[in-house]
Write a protein that holds these residues in place. Structure first.
Motif, short mmCIF file in Angstrom:
data_model
loop_
_atom_site.label_atom_id
_atom_site.label_comp_id
_atom_site.label_asym_id
_atom_site.label_seq_id
_atom_site.Cartn_x
_atom_site.Cartn_y
_atom_site.Cartn_z
N ASN A 1 0.84 -1.19 0.00
CA ASN A 1 0.00 0.00 0.00
C ASN A 1 0.88 1.24 0.00
N TYR A 2 1.04 1.84 -1.16
CA TYR A 2 1.85 3.04 -1.29
C TYR A 2 0.96 4.26 -1.10
N ASN A 3 1.39 5.15 -0.22
CA ASN A 3 0.61 6.35 0.06
C ASN A 3 0.87 7.47 -0.93
N SER A 4 1.96 7.35 -1.71
CA SER A 4 2.28 8.41 -2.66
C SER A 4 3.20 7.86 -3.75
N ILE A 5 3.34 8.64 -4.80
CA ILE A 5 4.26 8.29 -5.87
C ILE A 5 5.70 8.29 -5.35
N ASN A 6 5.99 9.17 -4.40
CA ASN A 6 7.34 9.22 -3.83
C ASN A 6 7.68 7.93 -3.09
N GLU A 7 6.72 7.42 -2.35
CA GLU A 7 6.92 6.17 -1.62
C GLU A 7 7.14 5.00 -2.60
N PHE A 8 6.35 4.96 -3.65
CA PHE A 8 6.52 3.92 -4.68
C PHE A 8 7.91 4.05 -5.32
N ASN A 9 8.29 5.26 -5.68
CA ASN A 9 9.59 5.51 -6.32
C ASN A 9 10.74 5.12 -5.39
N ASP A 10 10.67 5.50 -4.13
CA ASP A 10 11.73 5.16 -3.17
C ASP A 10 11.89 3.65 -3.05
N ASP A 11 10.78 2.93 -2.98
CA ASP A 11 10.83 1.48 -2.86
C ASP A 11 11.46 0.86 -4.12
N PHE A 12 11.11 1.37 -5.28
CA PHE A 12 11.66 0.87 -6.54
C PHE A 12 13.15 1.22 -6.67
N MET A 13 13.50 2.46 -6.41
CA MET A 13 14.87 2.94 -6.66
C MET A 13 15.89 2.35 -5.69
N LYS A 14 15.46 1.90 -4.51
CA LYS A 14 16.44 1.38 -3.55
C LYS A 14 17.15 0.13 -4.09
N GLY B 1 11.29 7.11 -15.49
CA GLY B 1 10.10 7.86 -15.12
C GLY B 1 9.11 6.99 -14.37
N ILE B 2 8.42 7.62 -13.45
CA ILE B 2 7.32 6.97 -12.73
C ILE B 2 6.08 7.84 -12.97
N ALA B 3 4.98 7.19 -13.32
CA ALA B 3 3.71 7.89 -13.46
C ALA B 3 2.71 7.23 -12.53
N GLU B 4 1.94 8.05 -11.83
CA GLU B 4 0.88 7.53 -10.97
C GLU B 4 -0.45 8.07 -11.46
N THR B 5 -1.31 7.18 -11.91
CA THR B 5 -2.68 7.53 -12.29
C THR B 5 -3.60 7.03 -11.18
N PRO B 6 -4.88 7.34 -11.26
CA PRO B 6 -5.78 6.79 -10.24
C PRO B 6 -5.79 5.26 -10.19
N LYS B 7 -5.44 4.58 -11.29
CA LYS B 7 -5.51 3.12 -11.35
C LYS B 7 -4.19 2.40 -11.16
N LYS C 1 2.93 17.38 -12.05
CA LYS C 1 1.56 16.87 -12.05
C LYS C 1 0.85 17.44 -13.27
N ILE C 2 0.21 16.54 -14.03
CA ILE C 2 -0.58 16.94 -15.18
C ILE C 2 -1.96 16.32 -15.01
N ASN C 3 -2.96 17.16 -14.86
CA ASN C 3 -4.33 16.72 -14.57
C ASN C 3 -4.31 15.83 -13.32
N GLU C 4 -4.78 14.58 -13.41
CA GLU C 4 -4.82 13.71 -12.24
C GLU C 4 -3.61 12.78 -12.16
N THR C 5 -2.62 12.99 -13.00
CA THR C 5 -1.47 12.09 -13.04
C THR C 5 -0.24 12.76 -12.46
N ASN C 6 0.41 12.06 -11.53
CA ASN C 6 1.67 12.52 -10.94
C ASN C 6 2.83 11.85 -11.68
N PHE C 7 3.91 12.60 -11.87
CA PHE C 7 5.08 12.09 -12.58
C PHE C 7 6.34 12.38 -11.78
N LEU C 8 7.30 11.47 -11.87
CA LEU C 8 8.65 11.68 -11.36
C LEU C 8 9.60 11.26 -12.46
#
Length: 173
Positions: free
Chosen positions: A79-92, A137-143, A110-117
């Motif tokens: 359960n990732y609370n944010s794109i940053n948390e997902f990215n940190d877990d992946f990048m480690k 790149g990491i993209a977080e959409t609602p899904k 952020k573009i519309n509802e999508t977050n990007f790193l």
């Protein structure tokens, strides 16, 4: 006449059996949209986990996209609370075995509802005996969360980075 009666009994029995079973509908697969430069083509063989792979052998640029549905991640208690948390877990763990690498600081957008790193990575590839530039790149959409990997030689970084960014920022589901 016996054949007609037998067929009627079989049809009636089949209809009765299937009528007793309750069914639940599930969707399989996931569809998303991404735009690629016209000099790139879809391909296979770069990464077995990817949803789409792309390349231009003439320009020596490559890439692929992997997605993780949020619903599937929750099923395995990720359960990732944010794109940053997902990215940190992946990048480690990403490229931790590589000896010669450098990574830029992460840029968010952020573009519309999508977050990007996005993160620039340069590493020395022993097999190719050259430095390789990656835009990760990491993209977080609602899904879903998407991991977008695009690369070329380091000497072509400035030439292709803009196109790699356009690929990343085009993701929609």
């Amino acid at each position: 006449m016996n054949k007609i009666i037998t067929l009627f009994i079989i049809a009636l029995t089949t209809a009765t059996i299937s009528a007793q079973t309750k069914m639940k509908e599930f969707k399989a697969g996931h569809t998303f949209n991404v735009s690629l430069p016209d000099y790139m083509n879809k391909t296979v063989g770069l990464n077995g986990d990817s949803a789409i792979e792309y390349k231009s052998e003439v320009k020596e640029v490559y890439g692929f996209i992997i997605y993780d549905l949020k619903e599937d991640l929750r099923l395995v208690e990720l359960n990732y609370n944010s794109i940053n948390e997902f990215n940190d877990d992946f990048m480690k763990d990403f490229l931790k075995e590589e000896e010669k690498k450098s990574m830029s600081s992460t840029v968010s957008k952020k573009i519309n509802e999508t977050n990007f790193l996005e993160t620039d990575v340069v590493l020395f590839d022993k097999e190719a005996n050259m430095e390789i530039y990656y835009l990760i790149g990491i993209a977080e959409t609602p899904k879903a969360f998407y991991k977008v990997f695009s690369w070329s030689s380091k000497e072509n970084k400035d030439k292709f980075k803009g196109d790699f960014q356009k690929i990343l920022y085009s993701i929609k589901d």
